[in-house]
Design a protein around this motif. Structure first.
Motif, PDB file in Angstrom:
ATOM      1  N   MET A   1       0.844  -1.210   0.000  1.00 23.73           N
ATOM      2  CA  MET A   1       0.000   0.000   0.000  1.00 23.73           C
ATOM      3  C   MET A   1       0.872   1.249   0.000  1.00 23.73           C
ATOM      4  SD  MET A   1      -3.223  -0.821   2.491  1.00 23.73           S
ATOM      5  CE  MET A   1      -2.330  -1.525   3.864  1.00 23.73           C
ATOM      6  N   ALA A   2       1.933   1.234   0.807  1.00 23.97           N
ATOM      7  CA  ALA A   2       2.828   2.384   0.902  1.00 23.97           C
ATOM      8  C   ALA A   2       3.548   2.622  -0.424  1.00 23.97           C
ATOM      9  CB  ALA A   2       3.844   2.155   2.020  1.00 23.97           C
ATOM     10  N   THR A   3       3.942   1.538  -1.098  1.00 24.17           N
ATOM     11  CA  THR A   3       4.623   1.651  -2.396  1.00 24.17           C
ATOM     12  C   THR A   3       3.700   2.298  -3.417  1.00 24.17           C
ATOM     13  OG1 THR A   3       5.926  -0.331  -1.922  1.00 24.17           O
ATOM     14  CG2 THR A   3       5.814   0.371  -4.222  1.00 24.17           C
ATOM     15  N   GLN A   4       2.455   1.833  -3.439  1.00 21.65           N
ATOM     16  CA  GLN A   4       1.458   2.378  -4.362  1.00 21.65           C
ATOM     17  C   GLN A   4       1.287   3.881  -4.111  1.00 21.65           C
ATOM     18  OE1 GLN A   4      -2.042  -0.035  -4.020  1.00 21.65           O
ATOM     19  NE2 GLN A   4      -2.943   0.789  -5.870  1.00 21.65           N
ATOM     20  N   TYR A   5       1.182   4.249  -2.846  1.00 19.77           N
ATOM     21  CA  TYR A   5       0.998   5.648  -2.452  1.00 19.77           C
ATOM     22  C   TYR A   5       2.174   6.503  -2.926  1.00 19.77           C
ATOM     23  CZ  TYR A   5       0.718   9.719   0.640  1.00 19.77           C
ATOM     24  OH  TYR A   5       0.685  10.999   1.133  1.00 19.77           O
ATOM     25  N   LEU A   6       3.399   6.055  -2.664  1.00 19.54           N
ATOM     26  CA  LEU A   6       4.578   6.837  -3.052  1.00 19.54           C
ATOM     27  C   LEU A   6       4.740   6.901  -4.565  1.00 19.54           C
ATOM     28  CD1 LEU A   6       7.245   5.887  -0.356  1.00 19.54           C
ATOM     29  CD2 LEU A   6       5.879   7.978  -0.516  1.00 19.54           C
ATOM     30  N   GLN A   7       4.410   5.820  -5.262  1.00 24.15           N
ATOM     31  CA  GLN A   7       4.488   5.834  -6.729  1.00 24.15           C
ATOM     32  C   GLN A   7       3.532   6.881  -7.291  1.00 24.15           C
ATOM     33  OE1 GLN A   7       3.834   1.708  -7.924  1.00 24.15           O
ATOM     34  NE2 GLN A   7       6.023   1.411  -8.200  1.00 24.15           N
ATOM     35  N   GLU A   8       2.336   6.985  -6.700  1.00 23.11           N
ATOM     36  CA  GLU A   8       1.369   7.984  -7.156  1.00 23.11           C
ATOM     37  C   GLU A   8       1.907   9.397  -6.946  1.00 23.11           C
ATOM     38  OE1 GLU A   8      -2.263   6.978  -5.093  1.00 23.11           O
ATOM     39  OE2 GLU A   8      -2.488   5.135  -6.268  1.00 23.11           O
ATOM     40  N   LEU A   9       2.771   9.579  -5.943  1.00 23.78           N
ATOM     41  CA  LEU A   9       3.370  10.892  -5.673  1.00 23.78           C
ATOM     42  C   LEU A   9       4.625  11.139  -6.519  1.00 23.78           C
ATOM     43  CD1 LEU A   9       3.095  11.117  -1.778  1.00 23.78           C
ATOM     44  CD2 LEU A   9       1.633  12.210  -3.479  1.00 23.78           C
ATOM     45  N   GLY A  10       4.985  10.154  -7.335  1.00 19.25           N
ATOM     46  CA  GLY A  10       6.120  10.342  -8.231  1.00 19.25           C
ATOM     47  C   GLY A  10       7.449   9.815  -7.731  1.00 19.25           C
ATOM     48  N   PHE A  11       7.421   9.017  -6.663  1.00 20.05           N
ATOM     49  CA  PHE A  11       8.657   8.422  -6.160  1.00 20.05           C
ATOM     50  C   PHE A  11       8.991   7.161  -6.934  1.00 20.05           C
ATOM     51  CE2 PHE A  11       7.527  11.005  -2.523  1.00 20.05           C
ATOM     52  CZ  PHE A  11       8.746  11.354  -1.960  1.00 20.05           C
ATOM     53  N   ASP A  12      10.292   6.838  -7.001  1.00 19.00           N
ATOM     54  CA  ASP A  12      10.752   5.564  -7.537  1.00 19.00           C
ATOM     55  C   ASP A  12      10.719   4.600  -6.342  1.00 19.00           C
ATOM     56  OD1 ASP A  12      12.032   3.362  -8.545  1.00 19.00           O
ATOM     57  OD2 ASP A  12      13.957   4.341  -8.870  1.00 19.00           O
ATOM     58  N   ALA A  13       9.554   3.979  -6.117  1.00 15.51           N
ATOM     59  CA  ALA A  13       9.351   3.147  -4.934  1.00 15.51           C
ATOM     60  C   ALA A  13       9.144   1.688  -5.318  1.00 15.51           C
ATOM     61  CB  ALA A  13       8.139   3.647  -4.152  1.00 15.51           C
ATOM     62  N   ALA A  14       9.623   0.787  -4.461  1.00 16.39           N
ATOM     63  CA  ALA A  14       9.446  -0.643  -4.686  1.00 16.39           C
ATOM     64  C   ALA A  14       9.078  -1.314  -3.364  1.00 16.39           C
ATOM     65  CB  ALA A  14      10.724  -1.268  -5.248  1.00 16.39           C
ATOM     66  N   ASN A  15       8.249  -2.326  -3.464  1.00 21.68           N
ATOM     67  CA  ASN A  15       7.822  -3.101  -2.304  1.00 21.68           C
ATOM     68  C   ASN A  15       8.742  -4.308  -2.142  1.00 21.68           C
ATOM     69  OD1 ASN A  15       6.321  -4.298  -0.244  1.00 21.68           O
ATOM     70  ND2 ASN A  15       4.833  -5.180  -1.651  1.00 21.68           N
ATOM     71  N   MET A  16       9.289  -4.505  -0.927  1.00 20.21           N
ATOM     72  CA  MET A  16      10.083  -5.708  -0.673  1.00 20.21           C
ATOM     73  C   MET A  16       9.113  -6.857  -0.420  1.00 20.21           C
ATOM     74  SD  MET A  16      13.146  -6.543   2.015  1.00 20.21           S
ATOM     75  CE  MET A  16      12.186  -7.213   3.389  1.00 20.21           C
ATOM     76  N   VAL A  17       9.019  -7.757  -1.397  1.00 19.28           N
ATOM     77  CA  VAL A  17       8.061  -8.863  -1.314  1.00 19.28           C
ATOM     78  C   VAL A  17       8.427  -9.813  -0.176  1.00 19.28           C
ATOM     79  CG1 VAL A  17       7.243  -8.830  -3.695  1.00 19.28           C
ATOM     80  CG2 VAL A  17       9.324 -10.070  -3.160  1.00 19.28           C
ATOM     81  N   GLY A  18       7.398 -10.265   0.524  1.00 20.52           N
ATOM     82  CA  GLY A  18       7.620 -11.206   1.622  1.00 20.52           C
ATOM     83  C   GLY A  18       7.932 -10.536   2.946  1.00 20.52           C
ATOM     84  N   GLY A  19       8.279  -9.237   2.884  1.00 22.56           N
ATOM     85  CA  GLY A  19       8.545  -8.480   4.104  1.00 22.56           C
ATOM     86  C   GLY A  19       9.660  -9.046   4.963  1.00 22.56           C
ATOM     87  N   MET A  20       9.649  -8.644   6.228  1.00 23.98           N
ATOM     88  CA  MET A  20      10.699  -9.068   7.157  1.00 23.98           C
ATOM     89  C   MET A  20      10.674 -10.576   7.390  1.00 23.98           C
ATOM     90  SD  MET A  20      12.653  -6.565   7.827  1.00 23.98           S
ATOM     91  CE  MET A  20      13.633  -7.180   9.219  1.00 23.98           C
ATOM     92  N   LEU A  21       9.541 -11.208   7.159  1.00 24.80           N
ATOM     93  CA  LEU A  21       9.447 -12.670   7.300  1.00 24.80           C
ATOM     94  C   LEU A  21      10.400 -13.355   6.328  1.00 24.80           C
ATOM     95  CD1 LEU A  21       5.586 -13.164   7.639  1.00 24.80           C
ATOM     96  CD2 LEU A  21       7.289 -13.246   9.464  1.00 24.80           C
ATOM     97  N   ALA A  22      10.674 -12.686   5.203  1.00 20.91           N
ATOM     98  CA  ALA A  22      11.537 -13.266   4.169  1.00 20.91           C
ATOM     99  C   ALA A  22      12.947 -12.689   4.162  1.00 20.91           C
ATOM    100  CB  ALA A  22      10.889 -13.056   2.793  1.00 20.91           C
ATOM    101  N   TRP A  23      13.250 -11.743   5.048  1.00 26.35           N
ATOM    102  CA  TRP A  23      14.544 -11.056   5.042  1.00 26.35           C
ATOM    103  C   TRP A  23      15.664 -12.005   5.401  1.00 26.35           C
ATOM    104  CZ3 TRP A  23      16.928  -7.162   3.073  1.00 26.35           C
ATOM    105  CH2 TRP A  23      18.110  -6.653   3.643  1.00 26.35           C
ATOM    106  N   PRO A  24      16.648 -12.188   4.473  1.00 29.62           N
ATOM    107  CA  PRO A  24      17.731 -13.149   4.727  1.00 29.62           C
ATOM    108  C   PRO A  24      18.924 -12.530   5.460  1.00 29.62           C
ATOM    109  CG  PRO A  24      17.891 -12.335   2.484  1.00 29.62           C
ATOM    110  CD  PRO A  24      16.707 -11.635   3.126  1.00 29.62           C
ATOM    111  N   GLY A  25      18.932 -11.209   5.580  1.00 34.41           N
ATOM    112  CA  GLY A  25      20.093 -10.540   6.161  1.00 34.41           C
ATOM    113  C   GLY A  25      19.985 -10.402   7.670  1.00 34.41           C
ATOM    114  N   GLU A  26      20.949  -9.701   8.220  1.00 35.32           N
ATOM    115  CA  GLU A  26      20.961  -9.459   9.668  1.00 35.32           C
ATOM    116  C   GLU A  26      19.925  -8.406  10.000  1.00 35.32           C
ATOM    117  OE1 GLU A  26      24.807  -8.529  11.241  1.00 35.32           O
ATOM    118  OE2 GLU A  26      25.759 -10.139  10.118  1.00 35.32           O
ATOM    119  N   THR A  27      19.480  -8.450  11.252  1.00 37.62           N
ATOM    120  CA  THR A  27      18.589  -7.410  11.741  1.00 37.62           C
ATOM    121  C   THR A  27      19.189  -6.858  13.024  1.00 37.62           C
ATOM    122  OG1 THR A  27      17.267  -8.935  13.060  1.00 37.62           O
ATOM    123  CG2 THR A  27      16.491  -8.474  10.821  1.00 37.62           C
TER     124      THR A  27
END
Length: 104
Positions: free
Chosen positions: A76-102
């Motif tokens: 939803m946030a990505t869609q909102y920012l794209q409408e405002l003209g930002f180069d925005a992308a959604n990280m699919v899977g979210g933090m549940l899928a994050w392979p890096g350190e936190t």
């Protein structure tokens, strides 16, 4: 292609961009208690409900990657920012899928 043309990035792609030192704004749209449980080190917390009020903190010249727990709020946030003209992308899977350190 994602519905309504929302740009997506995989957690692995984001990890590689950050590791390569690419200029990217990582915005975590979860709530504070979720953030405190662990987040991407380079991320900035702007809970989804606050995004419209804090959009001026973002740089329109730099790509934005939005992150949440599973990918729904960040979509939803990505869609909102794209409408405002930002180069925005959604990280699919979210933090549940994050392979890096936190960090907490």
């Amino acid at each position: 292609m994602a519905e309504q043309g929302v740009k997506e990035i995989t957690p692995r792609e984001l990890l590689e961009k950050l590791a390569a030192g690419e200029k990217v704004q990582v915005i975590d749209v979860r709530e504070l208690e979720e953030w405190n449980a662990g987040h991407i080190k380079q991320a900035k917390l702007i809970p989804l409900g606050f995004l419209p009020h804090r959009v001026d903190e973002l740089d329109k010249e730099t790509p934005v990657v939005l992150v949440c727990r599973s990918g729904a709020r960040s979509h939803m946030a990505t869609q909102y920012l794209q409408e405002l003209g930002f180069d925005a992308a959604n990280m699919v899977g979210g933090m549940l899928a994050w392979p890096g350190e936190t960090e907490a």
